[in-house]
Structure formats: C-alpha cells, structure tokens
Design a protein around this motif. Structure first.
Motif, PDB file in Angstrom:
ATOM      1  N   ASP A 118       0.752  -1.106   0.061  1.00  0.00           N
ATOM      2  CA  ASP A 118       0.040   0.061   0.023  1.00  0.00           C
ATOM      3  C   ASP A 118       0.738   1.048   0.232  1.00  0.00           C
ATOM      4  OD1 ASP A 118      -1.999  -1.786   0.139  1.00  0.00           O
ATOM      5  OD2 ASP A 118      -2.988  -0.950   2.193  1.00  0.00           O
ATOM      6  N   ARG A 119       1.978   1.345   0.711  1.00  0.00           N
ATOM      7  CA  ARG A 119       2.830   2.464   0.962  1.00  0.00           C
ATOM      8  C   ARG A 119       3.613   2.719  -0.551  1.00  0.00           C
ATOM      9  NH1 ARG A 119       3.594   4.489   5.738  1.00  0.00           N
ATOM     10  NH2 ARG A 119       2.301   3.430   7.599  1.00  0.00           N
ATOM     11  N   VAL A 120       3.943   1.733  -1.146  1.00  0.00           N
ATOM     12  CA  VAL A 120       4.652   1.844  -2.301  1.00  0.00           C
ATOM     13  C   VAL A 120       3.879   2.408  -3.284  1.00  0.00           C
ATOM     14  CG1 VAL A 120       5.772   0.549  -4.101  1.00  0.00           C
ATOM     15  CG2 VAL A 120       6.251   0.088  -1.919  1.00  0.00           C
ATOM     16  N   VAL A 121       2.277   2.028  -3.535  1.00  0.00           N
ATOM     17  CA  VAL A 121       1.551   2.584  -4.391  1.00  0.00           C
ATOM     18  C   VAL A 121       0.644   3.745  -4.179  1.00  0.00           C
ATOM     19  CG1 VAL A 121       1.592   0.277  -5.872  1.00  0.00           C
ATOM     20  CG2 VAL A 121      -0.258   0.987  -4.176  1.00  0.00           C
ATOM     21  N   GLN A 122       0.710   4.026  -2.961  1.00  0.00           N
ATOM     22  CA  GLN A 122      -0.004   5.184  -2.340  1.00  0.00           C
ATOM     23  C   GLN A 122      -1.430   4.877  -2.368  1.00  0.00           C
ATOM     24  OE1 GLN A 122       2.061   9.304  -2.842  1.00  0.00           O
ATOM     25  NE2 GLN A 122       2.841   8.075  -4.624  1.00  0.00           N
ATOM     26  N   ARG A 175      10.374   8.928  -1.339  1.00  0.00           N
ATOM     27  CA  ARG A 175       9.192   9.173  -0.342  1.00  0.00           C
ATOM     28  C   ARG A 175       9.438   8.736   1.039  1.00  0.00           C
ATOM     29  NH1 ARG A 175       4.960   6.498  -1.916  1.00  0.00           N
ATOM     30  NH2 ARG A 175       5.685   5.479  -3.759  1.00  0.00           N
ATOM     31  N   ARG A 176      10.050   7.306   1.000  1.00  0.00           N
ATOM     32  CA  ARG A 176      10.535   6.544   2.490  1.00  0.00           C
ATOM     33  C   ARG A 176      11.297   7.566   3.224  1.00  0.00           C
ATOM     34  NH1 ARG A 176      14.267   3.153   3.894  1.00  0.00           N
ATOM     35  NH2 ARG A 176      15.129   3.395   2.227  1.00  0.00           N
ATOM     36  N   PRO A 251      -1.436   6.013   2.573  1.00  0.00           N
ATOM     37  CA  PRO A 251      -0.129   5.455   3.107  1.00  0.00           C
ATOM     38  C   PRO A 251       1.136   5.790   2.153  1.00  0.00           C
ATOM     39  CG  PRO A 251      -1.871   4.040   3.346  1.00  0.00           C
ATOM     40  CD  PRO A 251      -2.415   4.975   3.107  1.00  0.00           C
ATOM     41  N   GLY A 252       2.133   6.182   2.556  1.00  0.00           N
ATOM     42  CA  GLY A 252       3.210   6.590   1.689  1.00  0.00           C
ATOM     43  C   GLY A 252       3.210   7.763   0.998  1.00  0.00           C
ATOM     44  N   GLY A 253       2.011   8.624   1.240  1.00  0.00           N
ATOM     45  CA  GLY A 253       1.770   9.761   0.386  1.00  0.00           C
ATOM     46  C   GLY A 253       2.357  11.083   0.973  1.00  0.00           C
ATOM     47  N   VAL A 272       1.700   9.805  15.486  1.00  0.00           N
ATOM     48  CA  VAL A 272       2.023  10.700  14.168  1.00  0.00           C
ATOM     49  C   VAL A 272       2.512   9.956  13.434  1.00  0.00           C
ATOM     50  CG1 VAL A 272       2.805  12.814  13.390  1.00  0.00           C
ATOM     51  CG2 VAL A 272       2.129  12.861  15.490  1.00  0.00           C
ATOM     52  N   GLU A 273       1.614   9.587  12.293  1.00  0.00           N
ATOM     53  CA  GLU A 273       2.212   8.937  11.107  1.00  0.00           C
ATOM     54  C   GLU A 273       2.659   9.948   9.921  1.00  0.00           C
ATOM     55  OE1 GLU A 273       0.679   5.666   7.547  1.00  0.00           O
ATOM     56  OE2 GLU A 273      -0.383   5.764   9.379  1.00  0.00           O
ATOM     57  N   CYS A 274       4.143   9.913   9.757  1.00  0.00           N
ATOM     58  CA  CYS A 274       4.680  11.037   8.947  1.00  0.00           C
ATOM     59  C   CYS A 274       4.380  10.823   7.407  1.00  0.00           C
ATOM     60  CB  CYS A 274       5.785  11.364   9.463  1.00  0.00           C
ATOM     61  SG  CYS A 274       6.131  11.999  11.166  1.00  0.00           S
ATOM     62  N   GLY A 275       4.106  11.523   6.374  1.00  0.00           N
ATOM     63  CA  GLY A 275       4.076  11.496   5.159  1.00  0.00           C
ATOM     64  C   GLY A 275       5.414  12.186   4.813  1.00  0.00           C
ATOM     65  N   CYS A 276       5.431  12.235   3.222  1.00  0.00           N
ATOM     66  CA  CYS A 276       6.662  12.920   2.750  1.00  0.00           C
ATOM     67  C   CYS A 276       6.565  14.317   2.312  1.00  0.00           C
ATOM     68  CB  CYS A 276       7.078  11.979   1.623  1.00  0.00           C
ATOM     69  SG  CYS A 276       5.827  11.815   0.500  1.00  0.00           S
TER      70      CYS A 276
END
Length: 293
Positions: A118-122, A175-176, A251-253, A272-276
C-alpha cells in the motif's frame, strides 16, 4: 508466477513481466541474506501468511506496539537458532511499515518477510503483498520445508496492478526516506512541547529502542512517532480514524495523520504517522492540533 532472485539472470519478457521482475529484484536485494522475493495478489499480510501455512499471529511487526518500540530481529533469530533444529518454526516479519528497503530482514536472520505494498503505490487496499525468503528458507531449513513452492504457487497481480506498482517504485525510496526524516523532525519538536510529557521514537538516542532501531533499520527510523500528552491536552483529537494533517493522508503519500491509541494500561498516546510532505507545514499543523481543546 513471476519472481526474481538476487542477481538473477532471467531473460526479459514483456513490459509487465519485466516490471514485476524488477520490483522483485529490488526487494530481494534490500532484504539481503541471498533472499528471493515475489509479489503476490492478496488482500493483506495475514491472508498470505495463512495461505503459506504460517500462523498470522506469530508474524512479528518489528517496529510497532503502543507506545512505539523496535524489536531486535537479531535477538529473535538467536532464540530460533537455540531451538532444536526439528522443532524450529519460521521467523516471519511484517515489514509493511518500513518496507523491505528499510528493514533488511534476511540479513538480520528472518526466514520470511511479508509487506503490504500500500505504501509503495500510495493506495489503501492495493491488493499486493511482497513475500521474501532468505537462502535458508529457500533450502527448507528452520521449518520452511515446501515454503518456496507454496509462495511460487500464489497468484501474481494483474497487469494494471503491476503497472501501478512500477510507477510507485520509481520514487518510493525517496518518499520513504523523506517520511523518516519528517518523523525525526516531529520527534524533536514534540519532546520540547509543553503539552507532551514523553516521546517514543527509535531515532532519539535516549529512546529505549534506539540501539535496536540503529541495528535493524536503514535510512532512518521509520515514519511513526508516539507522544504521551499531559492531562487535558489533545482533547480534540479523534480516537478512531484520526485526523489528517496537511492534506488528505494515504499510506506513503505527502500528508501525515495523527490519532490517539491506548497502551496496555489505558494511557493514551498521540501517534503521528508522517508523510513525505513539507516538515514545516507538518509542525504548524501539529501545533494547531495540540492547541485544540
């Protein structure tokens, strides 16, 4: 189904097949330990574990828990190795949060690595899961007999899904790393905030998980930060789906998300789930969130 081995010499096929092979090569190299990787069509990690005959409840998420902590995979591997050979069970990790690029599971001693993509493809519920097996698992050791054949028999994602994965892989590493950097900023900010009495983040040198994080993670310490608030603070923060920060979170965005979680004793922690995205905008959004009564 298509798969790739570290340093493999497979011939080139069509563009979709080659895109899938390239993704698998990337994951295998990241996992280390002469690993081999597959991408399978599945709704989630637990589903794949069940298909492979693994106990989903025994799959370890090395970075997780409330409050946030890092489990040292090397310690888990030593415990497995201390068991009689005929009684060993595969050491399986869920590295969805860090991805294979952030946690070299095979090199650390894990037999199996699983990760939702999910995080890879956002996109939530993308329907693809990475499965990695290190050399010992491919050889059937540590209770992994027949596991490679079972993985190879799993369905591959459709062409559209593979193309989506290929697009996501193009900038996922950037992004990661950016999300990890943002988490470091957030951790430093929160530990100085008057509404916060404790911060858990493996990237802080005085965190209980710092040594494990430094030894098990690469290119940062993950995108999550937990903070215990002083009584009365954060009254406006939702306890269910949380609150998006700086835009709409996926996720991953780019955007980040904050929500409350309770530990085993019932103490609430702000996660806190941090984005990029922009770290300054994230700090401003957190400041407003913590001021909300």
């Amino acid at each position: 189904m298509a798969d790739a081995e570290m340093g493999g010499g497979e011939g080139r096929g069509g563009s979709v097949e080659e895109a899938l092979r390239e993704a698998c090569r990337t994951f295998a190299r990241a996992l280390g330990g002469r690993s081999r990787a597959w991408v399978v069509a599945a709704p989630g990690v637990g589903d794949v574990a069940s298909r492979l005959g693994l106990d989903p409840d025994a799959v370890v998420a090395p970075l997780g828990g409330v409050p946030l902590g890092m489990t040292d995979v090397r310690v888990l591997a030593r415990r497995r190795d201390a068991t009689a050979a005929d009684e060993r069970r595969p050491l399986a990790l869920d590295v969805s949060l860090t991805s294979a690029l952030g946690c070299p599971a095979g090199r650390l001693g894990a037999d199996v690595a699983l990760a939702s993509l999910d995080r890879v493809v956002q996109r939530r519920g993308c329907g693809m899961v990475m499965v990695g097996l290190r050399r010992e698992a491919l050889q059937g050791r540590n209770g992994c007999g027949g596991l490679a054949d079972a993985v190879a028999a799993q369905p591959a994602p459709c062409g559209d899904a593979v193309r989506e994965l290929s697009r996501g892989m193009a900038d996922y590493d950037r992004r990661r790393r950016k999300a990890n950097d943002n988490a470091q900023v957030v951790a430093a900010y929160l530990r100085c905030h008057p509404a916060v009495c404790e911060v858990r983040y493996p990237g802080l040198t005085d965190d209980p998980s710092y040594e494990a994080g430094a030894a098990n993670l690469e290119d940062g310490f993950g995108p999550l930060v937990d903070a215990r608030l002083v009584p009365g603070a954060g009254a406006g923060i939702p306890c269910d789906d949380g609150r998006d920060l700086c835009g709409s979170h996926v996720p991953g965005g780019t955007a980040s998300r904050a929500h409350l979680l309770c530990d085993d004793t019932g103490i609430p922690w702000l996660r806190v789930e941090c984005g990029c995205g922009d770290p300054e905008g994230l700090v401003v959004a957190l400041e407003a969130l913590l001021a909300d009564k």
